[in-house]
Scaffold this active site. Sequence first.
Site, PDB file in Angstrom:
ATOM      1  N   GLU A  12       0.823  -1.219   0.000  1.00  0.00           N
ATOM      2  CA  GLU A  12       0.000   0.000   0.000  1.00  0.00           C
ATOM      3  C   GLU A  12       0.851   1.261   0.000  1.00  0.00           C
ATOM      4  O   GLU A  12       0.408   2.335  -0.388  1.00  0.00           O
ATOM      5  CB  GLU A  12      -0.922  -0.003   1.227  1.00  0.00           C
ATOM      6  CG  GLU A  12      -1.948   1.099   1.215  1.00  0.00           C
ATOM      7  CD  GLU A  12      -3.111   0.802   2.145  1.00  0.00           C
ATOM      8  OE1 GLU A  12      -3.516  -0.378   2.218  1.00  0.00           O
ATOM      9  OE2 GLU A  12      -3.608   1.742   2.780  1.00  0.00           O
ATOM     10  N   ASP A 120      -2.640  -3.040   3.160  1.00  0.00           N
ATOM     11  CA  ASP A 120      -2.995  -3.115   4.579  1.00  0.00           C
ATOM     12  C   ASP A 120      -4.219  -4.013   4.751  1.00  0.00           C
ATOM     13  O   ASP A 120      -5.126  -4.007   3.914  1.00  0.00           O
ATOM     14  CB  ASP A 120      -3.325  -1.716   5.137  1.00  0.00           C
ATOM     15  CG  ASP A 120      -2.086  -0.835   5.199  1.00  0.00           C
ATOM     16  OD1 ASP A 120      -0.988  -1.346   4.897  1.00  0.00           O
ATOM     17  OD2 ASP A 120      -2.219   0.353   5.538  1.00  0.00           O
ATOM     18  N   ASP A 122      -7.082  -4.048   6.083  1.00  0.00           N
ATOM     19  CA  ASP A 122      -8.348  -3.468   6.533  1.00  0.00           C
ATOM     20  C   ASP A 122      -9.224  -3.278   5.296  1.00  0.00           C
ATOM     21  O   ASP A 122      -8.826  -3.630   4.189  1.00  0.00           O
ATOM     22  CB  ASP A 122      -8.112  -2.144   7.281  1.00  0.00           C
ATOM     23  CG  ASP A 122      -7.259  -1.174   6.478  1.00  0.00           C
ATOM     24  OD1 ASP A 122      -7.163  -1.340   5.236  1.00  0.00           O
ATOM     25  OD2 ASP A 122      -6.679  -0.249   7.059  1.00  0.00           O
ATOM     26  N   TYR A 338       4.890   4.270  12.128  1.00  0.00           N
ATOM     27  CA  TYR A 338       3.796   4.781  11.312  1.00  0.00           C
ATOM     28  C   TYR A 338       2.764   5.520  12.181  1.00  0.00           C
ATOM     29  O   TYR A 338       2.258   4.966  13.166  1.00  0.00           O
ATOM     30  CB  TYR A 338       3.126   3.592  10.624  1.00  0.00           C
ATOM     31  CG  TYR A 338       2.139   3.972   9.571  1.00  0.00           C
ATOM     32  CD1 TYR A 338       2.551   4.585   8.394  1.00  0.00           C
ATOM     33  CD2 TYR A 338       0.790   3.718   9.744  1.00  0.00           C
ATOM     34  CE1 TYR A 338       1.649   4.931   7.436  1.00  0.00           C
ATOM     35  CE2 TYR A 338      -0.127   4.057   8.786  1.00  0.00           C
ATOM     36  CZ  TYR A 338       0.307   4.668   7.625  1.00  0.00           C
ATOM     37  OH  TYR A 338      -0.594   5.014   6.666  1.00  0.00           O
ATOM     38  N   CYS A 803     -55.307  30.677 -42.114  1.00  0.00           N
ATOM     39  CA  CYS A 803     -56.138  29.726 -41.364  1.00  0.00           C
ATOM     40  C   CYS A 803     -56.965  30.382 -40.282  1.00  0.00           C
ATOM     41  O   CYS A 803     -57.794  29.725 -39.656  1.00  0.00           O
ATOM     42  CB  CYS A 803     -55.260  28.650 -40.737  1.00  0.00           C
ATOM     43  SG  CYS A 803     -54.174  29.305 -39.452  1.00  0.00           S
ATOM     44  N   CYS A 830     -48.852  27.562 -42.802  1.00  0.00           N
ATOM     45  CA  CYS A 830     -49.088  28.914 -43.293  1.00  0.00           C
ATOM     46  C   CYS A 830     -47.782  29.704 -43.186  1.00  0.00           C
ATOM     47  O   CYS A 830     -47.006  29.465 -42.273  1.00  0.00           O
ATOM     48  CB  CYS A 830     -50.154  29.614 -42.471  1.00  0.00           C
ATOM     49  SG  CYS A 830     -51.655  28.638 -42.287  1.00  0.00           S
TER      50      CYS A 830
END
Length: 909
Positions: A12, A120, A122, A338, A803, A830
């Site tokens: 990832e 990852d 998840d 991380y 008309c 017309c």
Amino acid sequence: MSGTIKVLNVAEKPSVAKSVSGILSRNQALRVRDGRSRYNRIFEFNYSIRGQPCHMLFTSVTGHLMELEFEDRFRKWHSCDPLDLYHAPVRKFVPEDKLDIKRTLEEEARRCQWLVLWLDCDREGENIAFEVINVCRAVNRHLTIRRARFSALIDREIHHAMQNLIDPNPWFSDAVDARQEIDLRIGASFTRFQTMLLRDKFVIDSATDDRNLVLSYGPCQFATLGFVVERYWEVQSHEPEEFWTINCSHRSDEGVATFNWMRGHLFDYTCAVIVYEMCVQEPTATVTKVQHKEKLKYPPYPLNTIELEKRASRYFRMSSEHTMKVAEELYQAGFISYPRTETDCFSSRTDLHAIVQEQQGHPDWGSYAQRLLDPETGLWRNPGSGGHDDKAHPPIHPTKFSTGEHGWSQDHRTLYELVVRHFLACVSQPAVGAETTVEIDIAGELFSASGRVILERNYLDVYRYESWGGSMIPTYTVGQQFAPASLTLDTGVTRPPPLLSEADLLSCMDKAGIGTDATMHDHIKKLLDRFYATKDSNTRFSPTNLGEALVMGYDDMGYELWKPNLRSMMEFDMKEVSVGNKSKDEVLATCLQQMKACFFDARLNKVKLLEAMAVFFERSNRAVGGDNYAAGEVVRQCDLCQESSMVLKKNRDGNFMVGCSGFPQCRNAIWLPGSILEAAVTSNICSSCNPGPVYLIQFKFLQIEIPPGFNANHLGCIGGCDDTLRQLIEICGTGSRMSARGRGPTTTSSNGQRSSNRHNGCVHCQQTGHSSNDCPSQFSRSRNSQSHTHSENGDPSVSCSTCGMPCVLRTANTANNRGRKFYSCPSQECNFFIWEDGVSNGNDGRSIPSTNCSASNSGRRGGRGQSGRNRSHAADTTFVSATGDPVSNRCYVCGDPSHFANVCPNRGM
DNA sequence: GCAAGGTC
């Protein structure tokens, strides 16, 4: 190497590709080369999966590879009714800045036999896995696709994952697909709706340039705003209440003790005074209880993202957004682990001692680290668990020793220190204290005092952000009596709760499941960026007028769109999809249907938003342009295009019509009588018109323009069932293509065919408001006009000399006569026409010249009944402009032959 | 110009 297969591995993020490659290759013969993306390098090494020799290529993406967007024709804000965004087609695509990664994947996938996904573990990771699969499979349909399941970058775990590959989990991915689509549709529809509804109507002074202001809506940002507003309202509505309490103190050789009334306080003054006077009359205190207790103060759990943000805010007043920025930089430079993790417990496989060892040389906390490692101190304690584990990352901890690097700001130092001290605290013994509680009795009333002595500081020595107040009280024995040094009846007032601090806000979000550890700070920042909230120097949040007005508006509607429930319900559904209890399509259909109904309803009640805004803001004089969709109220789904909605709108000439919001792609339109003063879509649904729902419209007609016997107030239906409306349209005509003077009772009975058409409604779509010939679904056909020039108010009325039909007033759009008005016969059979100024001058009508007319005076024939019968007249008579280009006599905006574009009621939609 | 979610 015969029998060797090539395996493409994708992680990832680059750091995981590097770590896993290092572990799997044992850093032996590990080669690295650049891919097309500068961040995502490719590692190469050999490995054996269950005896199968493999040449491993290991690269990465950077989070999601793809984005979800509406198809192009729905992306412009005015391209459609925001309601259409609940069913507008969406597409997933790789955005420009990810194309390099995509190309790398394609190139490498072409020459591999296997694809192993190391995203990852998840839901988002699984979804990214499928994005990678789609890209790779598109160029190599024979790929064998497998998933590595791992929860930490630890040798044993990674090797185990590699030897025990599984299949990717489509349910996890589906849950994310559903979440993305719902977020996009809800967010875009409400954002466009409220922005277009409110921005130009009020002077929103909070913004520097409110013309570019976007009043965004999102299930996370609004829930976050909701927390801020709710607390603010709580503070605002707090009414201080006076209370009374009795306090007692005692002085001895050992010091002073303050005893608190065990009743706390009373709001009834009389009662308090009575009790107080009893005490004053018999003030001798008798000690009834003395209790000694050992108390422990535990160190914090291992650090996850939310705690890092909360503590940095509490200890250093650092914003969560800035904290994450600094933490990211420390992570990128390798000093901390991380930083986006939910996990607040260490794996039993983590070598915690090694992490402590690294810190021994630090001038400030090095000696504490040394004490920790010395078994004789007994300071070490295995860390507790906060009960969260995202199975993807360990708690945040130091990964490299530093006494501060060149280039670090004070915030880098401060945050690194927090991470280290927090980690050292986690693996330390709790502080130990001795607490003494003494209770006394004065005239039957109980009072208590307590004191604390800290026996062992332990983790508090390194975790200097926390303190544990010690306070001494004198020694007492049960049965001892004394005279109080003071006995007072004191008063106070109740106080409102404090405004939410950033740490409070993060707690609220965490508890309600708003956002993720990686995004919560973004939602908070968004409130500030959108001018929905402000933060004071104590990190406490207040809503701005804008934020409060928006929440108030929805609250007044009775909706909880600003509460966390919506997100919680969505989250519940996502969970159901991810475990296979519900399908993605099922959840999407249900959720979007509900939200669409909610959006529809919110728009019906938009007045609540307007009223709430009006509480705080001045009305703006700014002209509202291009806001038809915001102003339009949905009547039904368009039965012509089947995609967009038919919305009630007012044209520029002030007349009402119901038109398709998919214009100009769809030109379905129903013209309503010009005698309508007011019209508003109601929530009542027609019981007979199909397909439904068709919402009834409350009309208010100008009484003098409708015949006797008709009620000026009429709840009507445009679906075709409403005879009253049909009659009124027939009698009054429509207001769309004529100026007001064209309205009024007409001589429709003189033309049996036309009258018949109207009574029957449109044969194509069965709707009132247009004849079969006018039906937008039959555009290639010629049409009769529904406009009339006969009037009762003295305006000229012109009939066709051929008309006898009432003529239509048009405006020329040719070089010589641009803007000049003329009457012409609505019938394509017309060719009668006469200049408007010629009518007032008493001139006769004339027929449209056969070719190259340019609306000049050529081809004059004069006289009734002599109009161009000698000419074969196609439905599209061609005019020639001054430039020689042919100009259709149909309106180029809507294709309607009864008017030109410069007077088109649909222009500018 | 719009969401929230990954990540650089």
